[in-house]
Scaffold this active site. Sequence first.
Site, PDB file in Angstrom:
ATOM      1  N   ASN A   1      55.153  24.940  -0.827  1.00  0.00           N
ATOM      2  CA  ASN A   1      54.240  24.946   0.313  1.00  0.00           C
ATOM      3  C   ASN A   1      54.544  26.092   1.277  1.00  0.00           C
ATOM      4  OD1 ASN A   1      52.480  24.307   2.394  1.00  0.00           O
ATOM      5  ND2 ASN A   1      52.775  22.117   2.191  1.00  0.00           N
ATOM      6  N   ASP A   2      55.567  25.938   2.079  1.00  0.00           N
ATOM      7  CA  ASP A   2      55.841  26.953   3.093  1.00  0.00           C
ATOM      8  C   ASP A   2      56.087  28.344   2.501  1.00  0.00           C
ATOM      9  OD1 ASP A   2      55.539  25.037   5.023  1.00  0.00           O
ATOM     10  OD2 ASP A   2      57.680  24.591   5.178  1.00  0.00           O
ATOM     11  N   VAL A   3      56.685  28.385   1.312  1.00  0.00           N
ATOM     12  CA  VAL A   3      57.048  29.688   0.742  1.00  0.00           C
ATOM     13  C   VAL A   3      55.832  30.462   0.220  1.00  0.00           C
ATOM     14  CG1 VAL A   3      59.382  28.967   0.133  1.00  0.00           C
ATOM     15  CG2 VAL A   3      57.558  28.749  -1.556  1.00  0.00           C
ATOM     16  N   VAL A   4      54.648  29.838   0.225  1.00  0.00           N
ATOM     17  CA  VAL A   4      53.441  30.548  -0.196  1.00  0.00           C
ATOM     18  C   VAL A   4      52.400  30.578   0.927  1.00  0.00           C
ATOM     19  CG1 VAL A   4      53.728  30.058  -2.655  1.00  0.00           C
ATOM     20  CG2 VAL A   4      52.462  28.453  -1.243  1.00  0.00           C
TER      21      VAL A   4
ATOM     22  N   ALA B   1      57.866  22.816   7.423  1.00  0.00           N
ATOM     23  CA  ALA B   1      57.681  23.449   8.721  1.00  0.00           C
ATOM     24  C   ALA B   1      56.590  22.733   9.508  1.00  0.00           C
ATOM     25  CB  ALA B   1      57.332  24.910   8.541  1.00  0.00           C
TER      26      ALA B   1
END
Lengths: 96, 459
Positions: free
Chosen positions: B386-389, B426
């Site tokens: 999720n957050d990393v993309v 996040a």
Amino acid sequence: MDLWTSLYIFLLAAFTGYEVISRVPVILHTPLMSGSNFIHGVVLVGAMAVLVNAQTPAQQLIGFVAVLLGAMNAAGGYAVTERMLEMFERKPKGGS
Amino acid sequence: MNNVLQLAYLLTALLFILGLRRMSAPSTARGGITLAGWGMILAVVASLLVLAVTAKQEGPPGLVNFGLLALALVLGTLISWIAACRVAMTDMPQMVALFNGMGGGAAAAIAAVEILGGLQGGLLALALLGALIGAISFGGSLMAFAKLQGLINTRPIVFPAQRPLNLLILILALALGALLLVGSHPGLIGAYFLLTLAFGILMTLPIGGGDMPVLISLFNALTGLAVGFEGFAIGNPALIVAGTVVGAAGTLLTVLMAKAMNRSISSVLLGGFGQEQAQGSVEGSLKPIDVEDAAILLGYAGKVIMVPGYGMALAQAQHKLRELADLLEARGVEVKYAIHPVAGRMPGHMNVLLAEAGVAYEKLFDLEEINPEFASADVAVVIGANDVVNPAARRPGSPLYGMPILAVDQAKNVLVLKRGQGRGFAGVENELFYLPQTRMLYGDAQETLSRLVQALKKL
């Protein structure tokens, strides 16, 4: 051991630890944490000495717990690290 | 006899340092743990021999103690060895936390025996300090284990006046420690250990699952330090050197890890990350797709990039993912894996999981290598990441701003396998999911991948 010798040992050992891993790639962060977790398992030998020299039942009991926990740290830490690093050694499989 | 023991400790220290150095490079890492392992065996065997002689000289009480020692040694080794060998690769991080906690507990227990034995002056101060750090690490690591194991909620646990309460407990513990320096009393000693243990547990409560790796690494460094201090207190050089080296290396590792995850250590410790509301609203809508259509999309693509994340690790879907990739490759589709530095539950964890599932190394690409390739990919498959993309990381003002991300939004089609409609750690809405070329496939990653494999076989 006198105070000053102790401080020098502390300083040099701390510096060694810092230098030894200063250039570690991200993929090794977890295995390295696990490996250093194993290394502080040497607390086991301290616990062993403390238990053998225990005088009272309370000291025996706590000493027993110390050895038990220390042995778990050392043995478990080794097995976990070994299993993680095994993955890095496996040769790529053919085919595809 | 004592010289033999000291020589053994010296060699152990050398083996540990060499082992640690080897463990910090991929090609020599495996040999490094073996080297350190020999160091441990040497120290334990040499200690056993010397202690057996001591016990024999002391007569019956010494022999009883030696018997207890042998029992604890065998029990502890067996239990943890079996547990560590049985546990799934995905659960490794919490095992590290658990065994680290054991080490902290051992250091605290050594301190307790020594304090009860009437240690004085500077050595008592060191023992108390080691006990404080060791007990915090013990309580905190067990808490981290419980969170990662799913025994308690991984979300941050916050309540009013949490920080003042934690601070108060720490101050009380320190005050008790100071009191113990002046005069010892069994009740005070017990209270001291209870307070330090409570602080370790309480300080871990507000920290969420995503920040756990950094926290465990910190506890690892703390245990090292505690072991070093106890080494000084009982005059054992093996403990001093190994503990201090790990204390320093672990501290550096904690900083490196936090940096790789784009977090600062202070923000990790203050906790509560993921609680704040997402800023701004996102244009567009979430577009679901069914499994058959997704299979067609994949089956007729020329190039597919897999982006595995935390969700894949959680669902233990790495084997299914490889099965899907194998099927696609059999159809002539080019498959690559994009590994974000902090994908998975800990840095480097994803590489281990995929290697376990039999994915060849040359198909794993890190952020810098793979990002230019997304533009030429027909489909990027996001599995539980999720957050990393999240493209929001490129925009100043977003809580994610500055975090390196995978350029998944540049792929011609994006397929997102996701458990539900929740946000990442996040707590930020993911703009990627609302892009015109993105399709959502909801459900447990392992199950969804199985259904994709089935659908693909029928094509």
